[in-house]
Design an enzyme around this catalytic site. Structure first.
Site, PDB file in Angstrom:
ATOM      1  N   ASN A 189       0.867  -1.299  -0.035  1.00 28.93           N
ATOM      2  CA  ASN A 189       0.156  -0.001   0.245  1.00 28.93           C
ATOM      3  C   ASN A 189       0.924   1.339   0.057  1.00 28.93           C
ATOM      4  OD1 ASN A 189       1.112   0.338   2.642  1.00 28.93           O
ATOM      5  ND2 ASN A 189      -0.846  -0.169   3.499  1.00 28.93           N
ATOM      6  N   GLY A 242       6.444   2.612   2.068  1.00 29.05           N
ATOM      7  CA  GLY A 242       7.310   1.948   0.831  1.00 29.05           C
ATOM      8  C   GLY A 242       7.505   3.082  -0.258  1.00 29.05           C
ATOM      9  N   TYR A 271       2.058  -4.578  19.599  1.00 25.43           N
ATOM     10  CA  TYR A 271       2.965  -5.034  18.544  1.00 25.43           C
ATOM     11  C   TYR A 271       3.206  -6.606  18.481  1.00 25.43           C
ATOM     12  CZ  TYR A 271       7.116  -5.872  15.337  1.00 25.43           C
ATOM     13  OH  TYR A 271       7.834  -6.305  14.652  1.00 25.43           O
ATOM     14  N   LYS A 278       2.006 -10.179  16.336  1.00 30.10           N
ATOM     15  CA  LYS A 278       2.984 -11.161  15.772  1.00 30.10           C
ATOM     16  C   LYS A 278       2.671 -12.558  16.287  1.00 30.10           C
ATOM     17  CE  LYS A 278       5.529  -8.486  12.933  1.00 30.10           C
ATOM     18  NZ  LYS A 278       5.749  -8.857  11.490  1.00 30.10           N
ATOM     19  N   HIS A 303      15.560   4.728  13.900  1.00 34.48           N
ATOM     20  CA  HIS A 303      16.593   3.496  14.120  1.00 34.48           C
ATOM     21  C   HIS A 303      17.810   4.042  14.426  1.00 34.48           C
ATOM     22  CE1 HIS A 303      14.373   0.269  11.759  1.00 34.48           C
ATOM     23  NE2 HIS A 303      13.527   0.898  12.644  1.00 34.48           N
ATOM     24  N   PHE A 355      19.179   6.875  25.428  1.00 34.56           N
ATOM     25  CA  PHE A 355      18.136   7.112  26.348  1.00 34.56           C
ATOM     26  C   PHE A 355      18.356   5.681  27.491  1.00 34.56           C
ATOM     27  CE2 PHE A 355      16.041   8.499  22.589  1.00 34.56           C
ATOM     28  CZ  PHE A 355      15.369   9.721  23.227  1.00 34.56           C
TER      29      PHE A 355
END
Length: 272
Positions: free
Chosen positions: A17, A21, A125, A129, A173, A192
């Site tokens: 979708n 991406g 999350y 999964k 990231h 952190f």
């Protein structure tokens, strides 16, 4: 993954979708824009193409965001995968490679974490999964589905060609952020938490290169084609590195000083 499949002479159809991406990166294959939850689109795809196997990379993957909006994660990660599997079963496409996550384990009870470690996710999350993994096991028993669930630790890196790599907006990231600091695009890197029970007080992650992940998918797919049983596998390097070690290595490789700002735990969005 697509590049490695094409290299191995597979014909690839991408369904995406494009919420995260980039259309220009889909080269050498057919790109279909749409959602996994669109049953009519899926029906057309499986009717028009002779599909041998499906690889699923379509989950939302930010732990913090899943806590803020769990229903979005259950809809995208779980409900739309139900639609996909239903279409696969009806079209007798019974080979499935699932991009899972080490987040299914929750807080480690022992290290290194192996596939027999208890699965007790601590976020929506991780729960989504884990729910898909359980669904795959049920589908295997009921319909003969053959699957491999690949539990990533921390995916990182870019293709050797330097043409594709991490492209997140906003970037969360660690390694890309550290490199952006080295390039002068960001003023500093925030660390952190410096009170973890580690050698330098910063948290440890197991980073695995994206090309290694892609190779693992190919190996899992070939194993299923060769008659292997459905299974779950961890994908990691088996070596952990602290945040400070990643920063120090970046300074060493780039020759640039990386300014660090220390911050308390809890403000970061951990990713898997």
């Amino acid at each position: 993954m697509v590049r490695q499949l094409i290299h191995d002479r597979w014909k690839v159809v991408i369904l995406d979708n494009l919420s995260t991406g980039n259309r220009r990166l889909a080269q050498g294959c057919e790109l279909v824009e749409g959602n996994l939850g669109d049953c009519h689109l899926l029906e057309n795809l499986f009717t028009e193409h002779s599909i041998a196997a499906v690889m699923h990379f379509a989950a939302f993957s930010q732990v913090g965001a899943s806590v803020v909006n769990p229903l979005q994660y259950y809809q995208n990660n779980l409900a739309e995968t139900v639609t996909l599997l239903d279409t696969m079963v009806r079209h007798e496409v019974l080979y499935f490679i699932f991009s899972s996550t080490a987040a299914v384990y929750g807080e480690p009870e022992f290290t290194p974490i192996t596939e027999v470690h208890p699965c007790q996710p601590t976020s929506p999350y991780g729960n989504t999964k884990m729910a898909v993994e359980r669904m795959l096991a049920d589908c295997a028993a009921a319909y003969g589905l053959k699957y491999a669930a690949l539990r990533y630790f921390n995916a990182a890196g870019a293709d050797d060609s330097a043409q594709i790599g991490e492209m997140h907006d906003p970037e969360t990231h660690l390694i890309p952020i550290v490199l952006k600091v080295a390039l002068g695009q960001i003023r500093n890197i925030q660390v952190f938490g410096t009170d973890y029970p580690t050698k330098d007080g910063t948290c440890i992650r197991d980073y695995v290169h994206v090309n290694d992940l892609a190779q693992a998918h190919l190996l899992a797919l070939q194993a299923l084609f060769d008659g292997a049983s459905s299974a779950v596998y961890n994908l990691g390097s088996s070596n952990g590195y602290t945040v400070k070690e990643v920063i120090q290595k970046t300074e060493q490789v780039t020759g640039r000083k990386i300014p660090v700002v220390e911050a308390p735990r809890g403000r970061e969005i951990p990713l898997y």
